[in-house]
Design a protein around this motif. Structure first.
Motif, PDB file in Angstrom:
ATOM      1  N   PRO A  29       0.813  -1.227   0.000  1.00  0.00           N
ATOM      2  CA  PRO A  29       0.000   0.000   0.000  1.00  0.00           C
ATOM      3  C   PRO A  29       0.845   1.277   0.000  1.00  0.00           C
ATOM      4  CG  PRO A  29      -0.873  -1.585   1.571  1.00  0.00           C
ATOM      5  CD  PRO A  29       0.446  -2.120   1.110  1.00  0.00           C
ATOM      6  N   GLU A  30       1.988   1.236   0.718  1.00  0.00           N
ATOM      7  CA  GLU A  30       2.868   2.404   0.724  1.00  0.00           C
ATOM      8  C   GLU A  30       3.406   2.683  -0.668  1.00  0.00           C
ATOM      9  OE1 GLU A  30       5.931   2.968   3.545  1.00  0.00           O
ATOM     10  OE2 GLU A  30       4.821   2.030   5.191  1.00  0.00           O
ATOM     11  N   LEU A  31       3.727   1.621  -1.408  1.00  0.00           N
ATOM     12  CA  LEU A  31       4.237   1.790  -2.765  1.00  0.00           C
ATOM     13  C   LEU A  31       3.190   2.441  -3.661  1.00  0.00           C
ATOM     14  CD1 LEU A  31       6.390   1.335  -4.919  1.00  0.00           C
ATOM     15  CD2 LEU A  31       5.500  -0.996  -5.227  1.00  0.00           C
ATOM     16  N   VAL A  32       1.941   2.006  -3.526  1.00  0.00           N
ATOM     17  CA  VAL A  32       0.853   2.590  -4.325  1.00  0.00           C
ATOM     18  C   VAL A  32       0.718   4.080  -4.016  1.00  0.00           C
ATOM     19  CG1 VAL A  32      -1.627   2.571  -4.760  1.00  0.00           C
ATOM     20  CG2 VAL A  32      -0.387   0.413  -4.532  1.00  0.00           C
ATOM     21  N   LEU A  33       0.763   4.447  -2.736  1.00  0.00           N
ATOM     22  CA  LEU A  33       0.641   5.853  -2.342  1.00  0.00           C
ATOM     23  C   LEU A  33       1.806   6.684  -2.871  1.00  0.00           C
ATOM     24  CD1 LEU A  33      -0.584   5.478   1.357  1.00  0.00           C
ATOM     25  CD2 LEU A  33      -1.932   6.180  -0.627  1.00  0.00           C
ATOM     26  N   HIS A  34       3.008   6.098  -2.837  1.00  0.00           N
ATOM     27  CA  HIS A  34       4.172   6.812  -3.348  1.00  0.00           C
ATOM     28  C   HIS A  34       4.068   7.016  -4.860  1.00  0.00           C
ATOM     29  CE1 HIS A  34       5.993   6.055   0.568  1.00  0.00           C
ATOM     30  NE2 HIS A  34       7.004   6.843   0.223  1.00  0.00           N
ATOM     31  N   LEU A  35       3.620   5.984  -5.573  1.00  0.00           N
ATOM     32  CA  LEU A  35       3.494   6.089  -7.023  1.00  0.00           C
ATOM     33  C   LEU A  35       2.436   7.115  -7.419  1.00  0.00           C
ATOM     34  CD1 LEU A  35       3.766   2.318  -8.043  1.00  0.00           C
ATOM     35  CD2 LEU A  35       5.481   4.107  -8.397  1.00  0.00           C
ATOM     36  N   ARG A  36       1.405   7.255  -6.606  1.00  0.00           N
ATOM     37  CA  ARG A  36       0.364   8.245  -6.872  1.00  0.00           C
ATOM     38  C   ARG A  36       0.768   9.646  -6.444  1.00  0.00           C
ATOM     39  NH1 ARG A  36      -5.088   5.162  -4.568  1.00  0.00           N
ATOM     40  NH2 ARG A  36      -5.335   3.669  -6.291  1.00  0.00           N
ATOM     41  N   GLY A  37       1.877   9.755  -5.742  1.00  0.00           N
ATOM     42  CA  GLY A  37       2.316  11.049  -5.254  1.00  0.00           C
ATOM     43  C   GLY A  37       1.566  11.522  -4.044  1.00  0.00           C
ATOM     44  N   GLU A  38       0.870  10.608  -3.371  1.00  0.00           N
ATOM     45  CA  GLU A  38       0.072  10.976  -2.210  1.00  0.00           C
ATOM     46  C   GLU A  38       0.857  10.895  -0.905  1.00  0.00           C
ATOM     47  OE1 GLU A  38      -3.415   8.572  -2.200  1.00  0.00           O
ATOM     48  OE2 GLU A  38      -3.994   9.100  -4.252  1.00  0.00           O
ATOM     49  N   GLU A  39       2.080  10.394  -0.977  1.00  0.00           N
ATOM     50  CA  GLU A  39       2.890  10.275   0.228  1.00  0.00           C
ATOM     51  C   GLU A  39       4.333  10.602  -0.125  1.00  0.00           C
ATOM     52  OE1 GLU A  39       4.048   6.737   3.352  1.00  0.00           O
ATOM     53  OE2 GLU A  39       1.962   6.930   2.734  1.00  0.00           O
ATOM     54  N   GLY A  41       8.517  10.740   0.161  1.00  0.00           N
ATOM     55  CA  GLY A  41       9.501   9.722   0.469  1.00  0.00           C
ATOM     56  C   GLY A  41      10.050   9.083  -0.790  1.00  0.00           C
ATOM     57  N   SER A  42      10.895   8.075  -0.578  1.00  0.00           N
ATOM     58  CA  SER A  42      11.588   7.424  -1.683  1.00  0.00           C
ATOM     59  C   SER A  42      10.771   6.271  -2.265  1.00  0.00           C
ATOM     60  CB  SER A  42      12.942   6.890  -1.194  1.00  0.00           C
ATOM     61  OG  SER A  42      13.553   6.096  -2.173  1.00  0.00           O
ATOM     62  N   VAL A  43      10.423   6.396  -3.552  1.00  0.00           N
ATOM     63  CA  VAL A  43       9.746   5.301  -4.249  1.00  0.00           C
ATOM     64  C   VAL A  43      10.685   4.104  -4.364  1.00  0.00           C
ATOM     65  CG1 VAL A  43       8.660   4.590  -6.414  1.00  0.00           C
ATOM     66  CG2 VAL A  43       8.265   6.885  -5.521  1.00  0.00           C
ATOM     67  N   PHE A  44      11.971   4.393  -4.601  1.00  0.00           N
ATOM     68  CA  PHE A  44      12.975   3.330  -4.735  1.00  0.00           C
ATOM     69  C   PHE A  44      13.025   2.456  -3.493  1.00  0.00           C
ATOM     70  CE2 PHE A  44      17.339   2.015  -3.680  1.00  0.00           C
ATOM     71  CZ  PHE A  44      17.570   1.121  -4.711  1.00  0.00           C
ATOM     72  N   LEU A  45      13.026   3.085  -2.315  1.00  0.00           N
ATOM     73  CA  LEU A  45      13.097   2.337  -1.062  1.00  0.00           C
ATOM     74  C   LEU A  45      11.895   1.418  -0.902  1.00  0.00           C
ATOM     75  CD1 LEU A  45      14.114   1.668   1.785  1.00  0.00           C
ATOM     76  CD2 LEU A  45      13.003   3.769   2.587  1.00  0.00           C
ATOM     77  N   VAL A  46      10.698   1.956  -1.078  1.00  0.00           N
ATOM     78  CA  VAL A  46       9.483   1.162  -0.871  1.00  0.00           C
ATOM     79  C   VAL A  46       9.359   0.075  -1.928  1.00  0.00           C
ATOM     80  CG1 VAL A  46       6.988   1.260  -0.592  1.00  0.00           C
ATOM     81  CG2 VAL A  46       8.372   3.173   0.173  1.00  0.00           C
ATOM     82  N   ALA A  47       9.714   0.382  -3.170  1.00  0.00           N
ATOM     83  CA  ALA A  47       9.662  -0.622  -4.242  1.00  0.00           C
ATOM     84  C   ALA A  47      10.645  -1.751  -3.968  1.00  0.00           C
ATOM     85  CB  ALA A  47       9.963   0.033  -5.590  1.00  0.00           C
ATOM     86  N   THR A  48      11.819  -1.406  -3.443  1.00  0.00           N
ATOM     87  CA  THR A  48      12.820  -2.420  -3.095  1.00  0.00           C
ATOM     88  C   THR A  48      12.307  -3.326  -1.984  1.00  0.00           C
ATOM     89  OG1 THR A  48      14.631  -0.932  -3.721  1.00  0.00           O
ATOM     90  CG2 THR A  48      15.185  -2.797  -2.314  1.00  0.00           C
ATOM     91  N   LEU A  49      11.695  -2.736  -0.963  1.00  0.00           N
ATOM     92  CA  LEU A  49      11.143  -3.521   0.144  1.00  0.00           C
ATOM     93  C   LEU A  49      10.031  -4.448  -0.335  1.00  0.00           C
ATOM     94  CD1 LEU A  49      10.986  -0.766   2.910  1.00  0.00           C
ATOM     95  CD2 LEU A  49      12.520  -2.740   2.849  1.00  0.00           C
ATOM     96  N   PHE A  50       9.175  -3.929  -1.216  1.00  0.00           N
ATOM     97  CA  PHE A  50       8.072  -4.748  -1.730  1.00  0.00           C
ATOM     98  C   PHE A  50       8.596  -5.905  -2.572  1.00  0.00           C
ATOM     99  CE2 PHE A  50       4.752  -5.682  -4.925  1.00  0.00           C
ATOM    100  CZ  PHE A  50       3.743  -6.087  -4.065  1.00  0.00           C
ATOM    101  N   LEU A 241      11.040  -0.313   7.123  1.00  0.00           N
ATOM    102  CA  LEU A 241       9.652   0.159   7.149  1.00  0.00           C
ATOM    103  C   LEU A 241       9.419   1.177   8.265  1.00  0.00           C
ATOM    104  CD1 LEU A 241       7.845  -3.237   6.432  1.00  0.00           C
ATOM    105  CD2 LEU A 241       7.913  -1.240   4.923  1.00  0.00           C
ATOM    106  N   SER A 242      10.318   1.170   9.260  1.00  0.00           N
ATOM    107  CA  SER A 242      10.211   2.149  10.342  1.00  0.00           C
ATOM    108  C   SER A 242      10.647   3.530   9.891  1.00  0.00           C
ATOM    109  CB  SER A 242      11.075   1.715  11.528  1.00  0.00           C
ATOM    110  OG  SER A 242      10.684   0.436  11.997  1.00  0.00           O
ATOM    111  N   TYR A 243      11.475   3.560   8.812  1.00  0.00           N
ATOM    112  CA  TYR A 243      12.018   4.830   8.347  1.00  0.00           C
ATOM    113  C   TYR A 243      11.336   5.324   7.080  1.00  0.00           C
ATOM    114  CZ  TYR A 243      15.822   3.399  11.424  1.00  0.00           C
ATOM    115  OH  TYR A 243      16.540   2.973  12.491  1.00  0.00           O
ATOM    116  N   SER A 244      10.657   4.386   6.359  1.00  0.00           N
ATOM    117  CA  SER A 244      10.077   4.762   5.056  1.00  0.00           C
ATOM    118  C   SER A 244       8.846   5.637   5.236  1.00  0.00           C
ATOM    119  CB  SER A 244       9.733   3.520   4.255  1.00  0.00           C
ATOM    120  OG  SER A 244       8.735   2.770   4.901  1.00  0.00           O
TER     121      SER A 244
END
Length: 244
Positions: A29-39, A41-50, A241-244
């Motif tokens: 869900p965090e990745l979706v929010l980042h891709l939509r620009g609603e949150e 932070g780093s898209v790279f970080l969340v995409a890597t975690l996913f 995930l604590s820092y993203s």
């Protein structure tokens, strides 16, 4: 596997599957929010975690199916399990190297070292995929798992090399900056301390894995060691995930 070790390994790989699934549903869900620009932070970080958690979960979910394969899926499922394992391990190594590269303020020479170490690990993963896998035994009607000890030794060494460089870089930067850090820079201090902890911990785990690879006296212990390594990697990765 011996029946006494099989329940333990099922438990270990089960908690690995739970941890990676939890990381997947947190980062998705965090990745979706980042891709939509609603949150922010780093898209790279969340995409890597996913991606890491997805491949880790797929690998853990295949632990039971590959224990009792038939002839038609002996090769394919073992190869799929090996592929997913190498992918999430390589993602982890690459991510740790990238974080240490940022910690050393993107030093050019350190970047070259990181690239060479990462390519070494990727190359050994590809090599392992070509020589390791399931082979159907027509006499015993079993799916035997054949490995190459030399390749396994080298990709474990490659993991350790990545961990050593990441550990040294994190320790040096932490020592250099500890005295000058103010309370305003406490987050940076915390992140560097976390990098040191993670790098040292992973280095110790990989040293244990190397021992079991060199002295595979008990297959159950080897599976257990791999499972614990997987769990450590998943938990340490999901600390992000604590820092993203």
């Amino acid at each position: 596997m011996d029946i006494t070790g099989f329940p333990l390994n099922c438990f270990i790989y089960g908690i690995c599957a739970e941890a990676s699934f939890r990381g997947m549903i947190q980062s998705g869900p965090e990745l979706v929010l980042h891709l939509r620009g609603e949150e922010p932070g780093s898209v790279f970080l969340v995409a890597t975690l996913f991606a890491f958690n997805t491949f880790a979960f797929l690998n853990m979910a295949m632990f039971l199916p590959v224990q009792n394969l038939l002839e038609h899926d002996c090769v394919s499922l073992n190869k799929a399990a090996l592929f997913t394992w190498h992918v999430f391990m390589i993602i982890f190594d690459g991510f740790v190297m990238f974080k240490s590269y940022v910690c050393v303020r993107k030093n050019f020479y350190y970047k070259i070292i990181c690239i060479l170490a990462f390519l070494y690990r990727v190359g050994l993963g590809i090599a392992d995929l070509t020589v390791t896998g399931g082979v159907w035994n027509p006499v015993n009607k079993t799916c035997d798992y054949e490995t190459n000890g030399l390749v396994g030794f080298h990709y474990t060494i490659a993991d350790i090399i990545c961990d050593v460089f990441a550990t040294v870089a994190a320790v040096i930067m932490l020592i250099q900056n500890m005295a000058g850090l103010t309370s305003a820079a406490s987050v940076f201090k915390e992140v560097m301390s976390e990098n040191v902890f993670r790098s040292v911990f992973v280095l110790v785990v990989n040293a244990i894995i190397l021992y079991f690879f060199l002295y595979p006296n008990n297959l159950d212990l080897v599976y257990s060691a791999w499972g614990m390594q997987n769990y450590v990697y998943i938990c340490l990765m999901n600390m992000e995930l604590s820092y993203s």
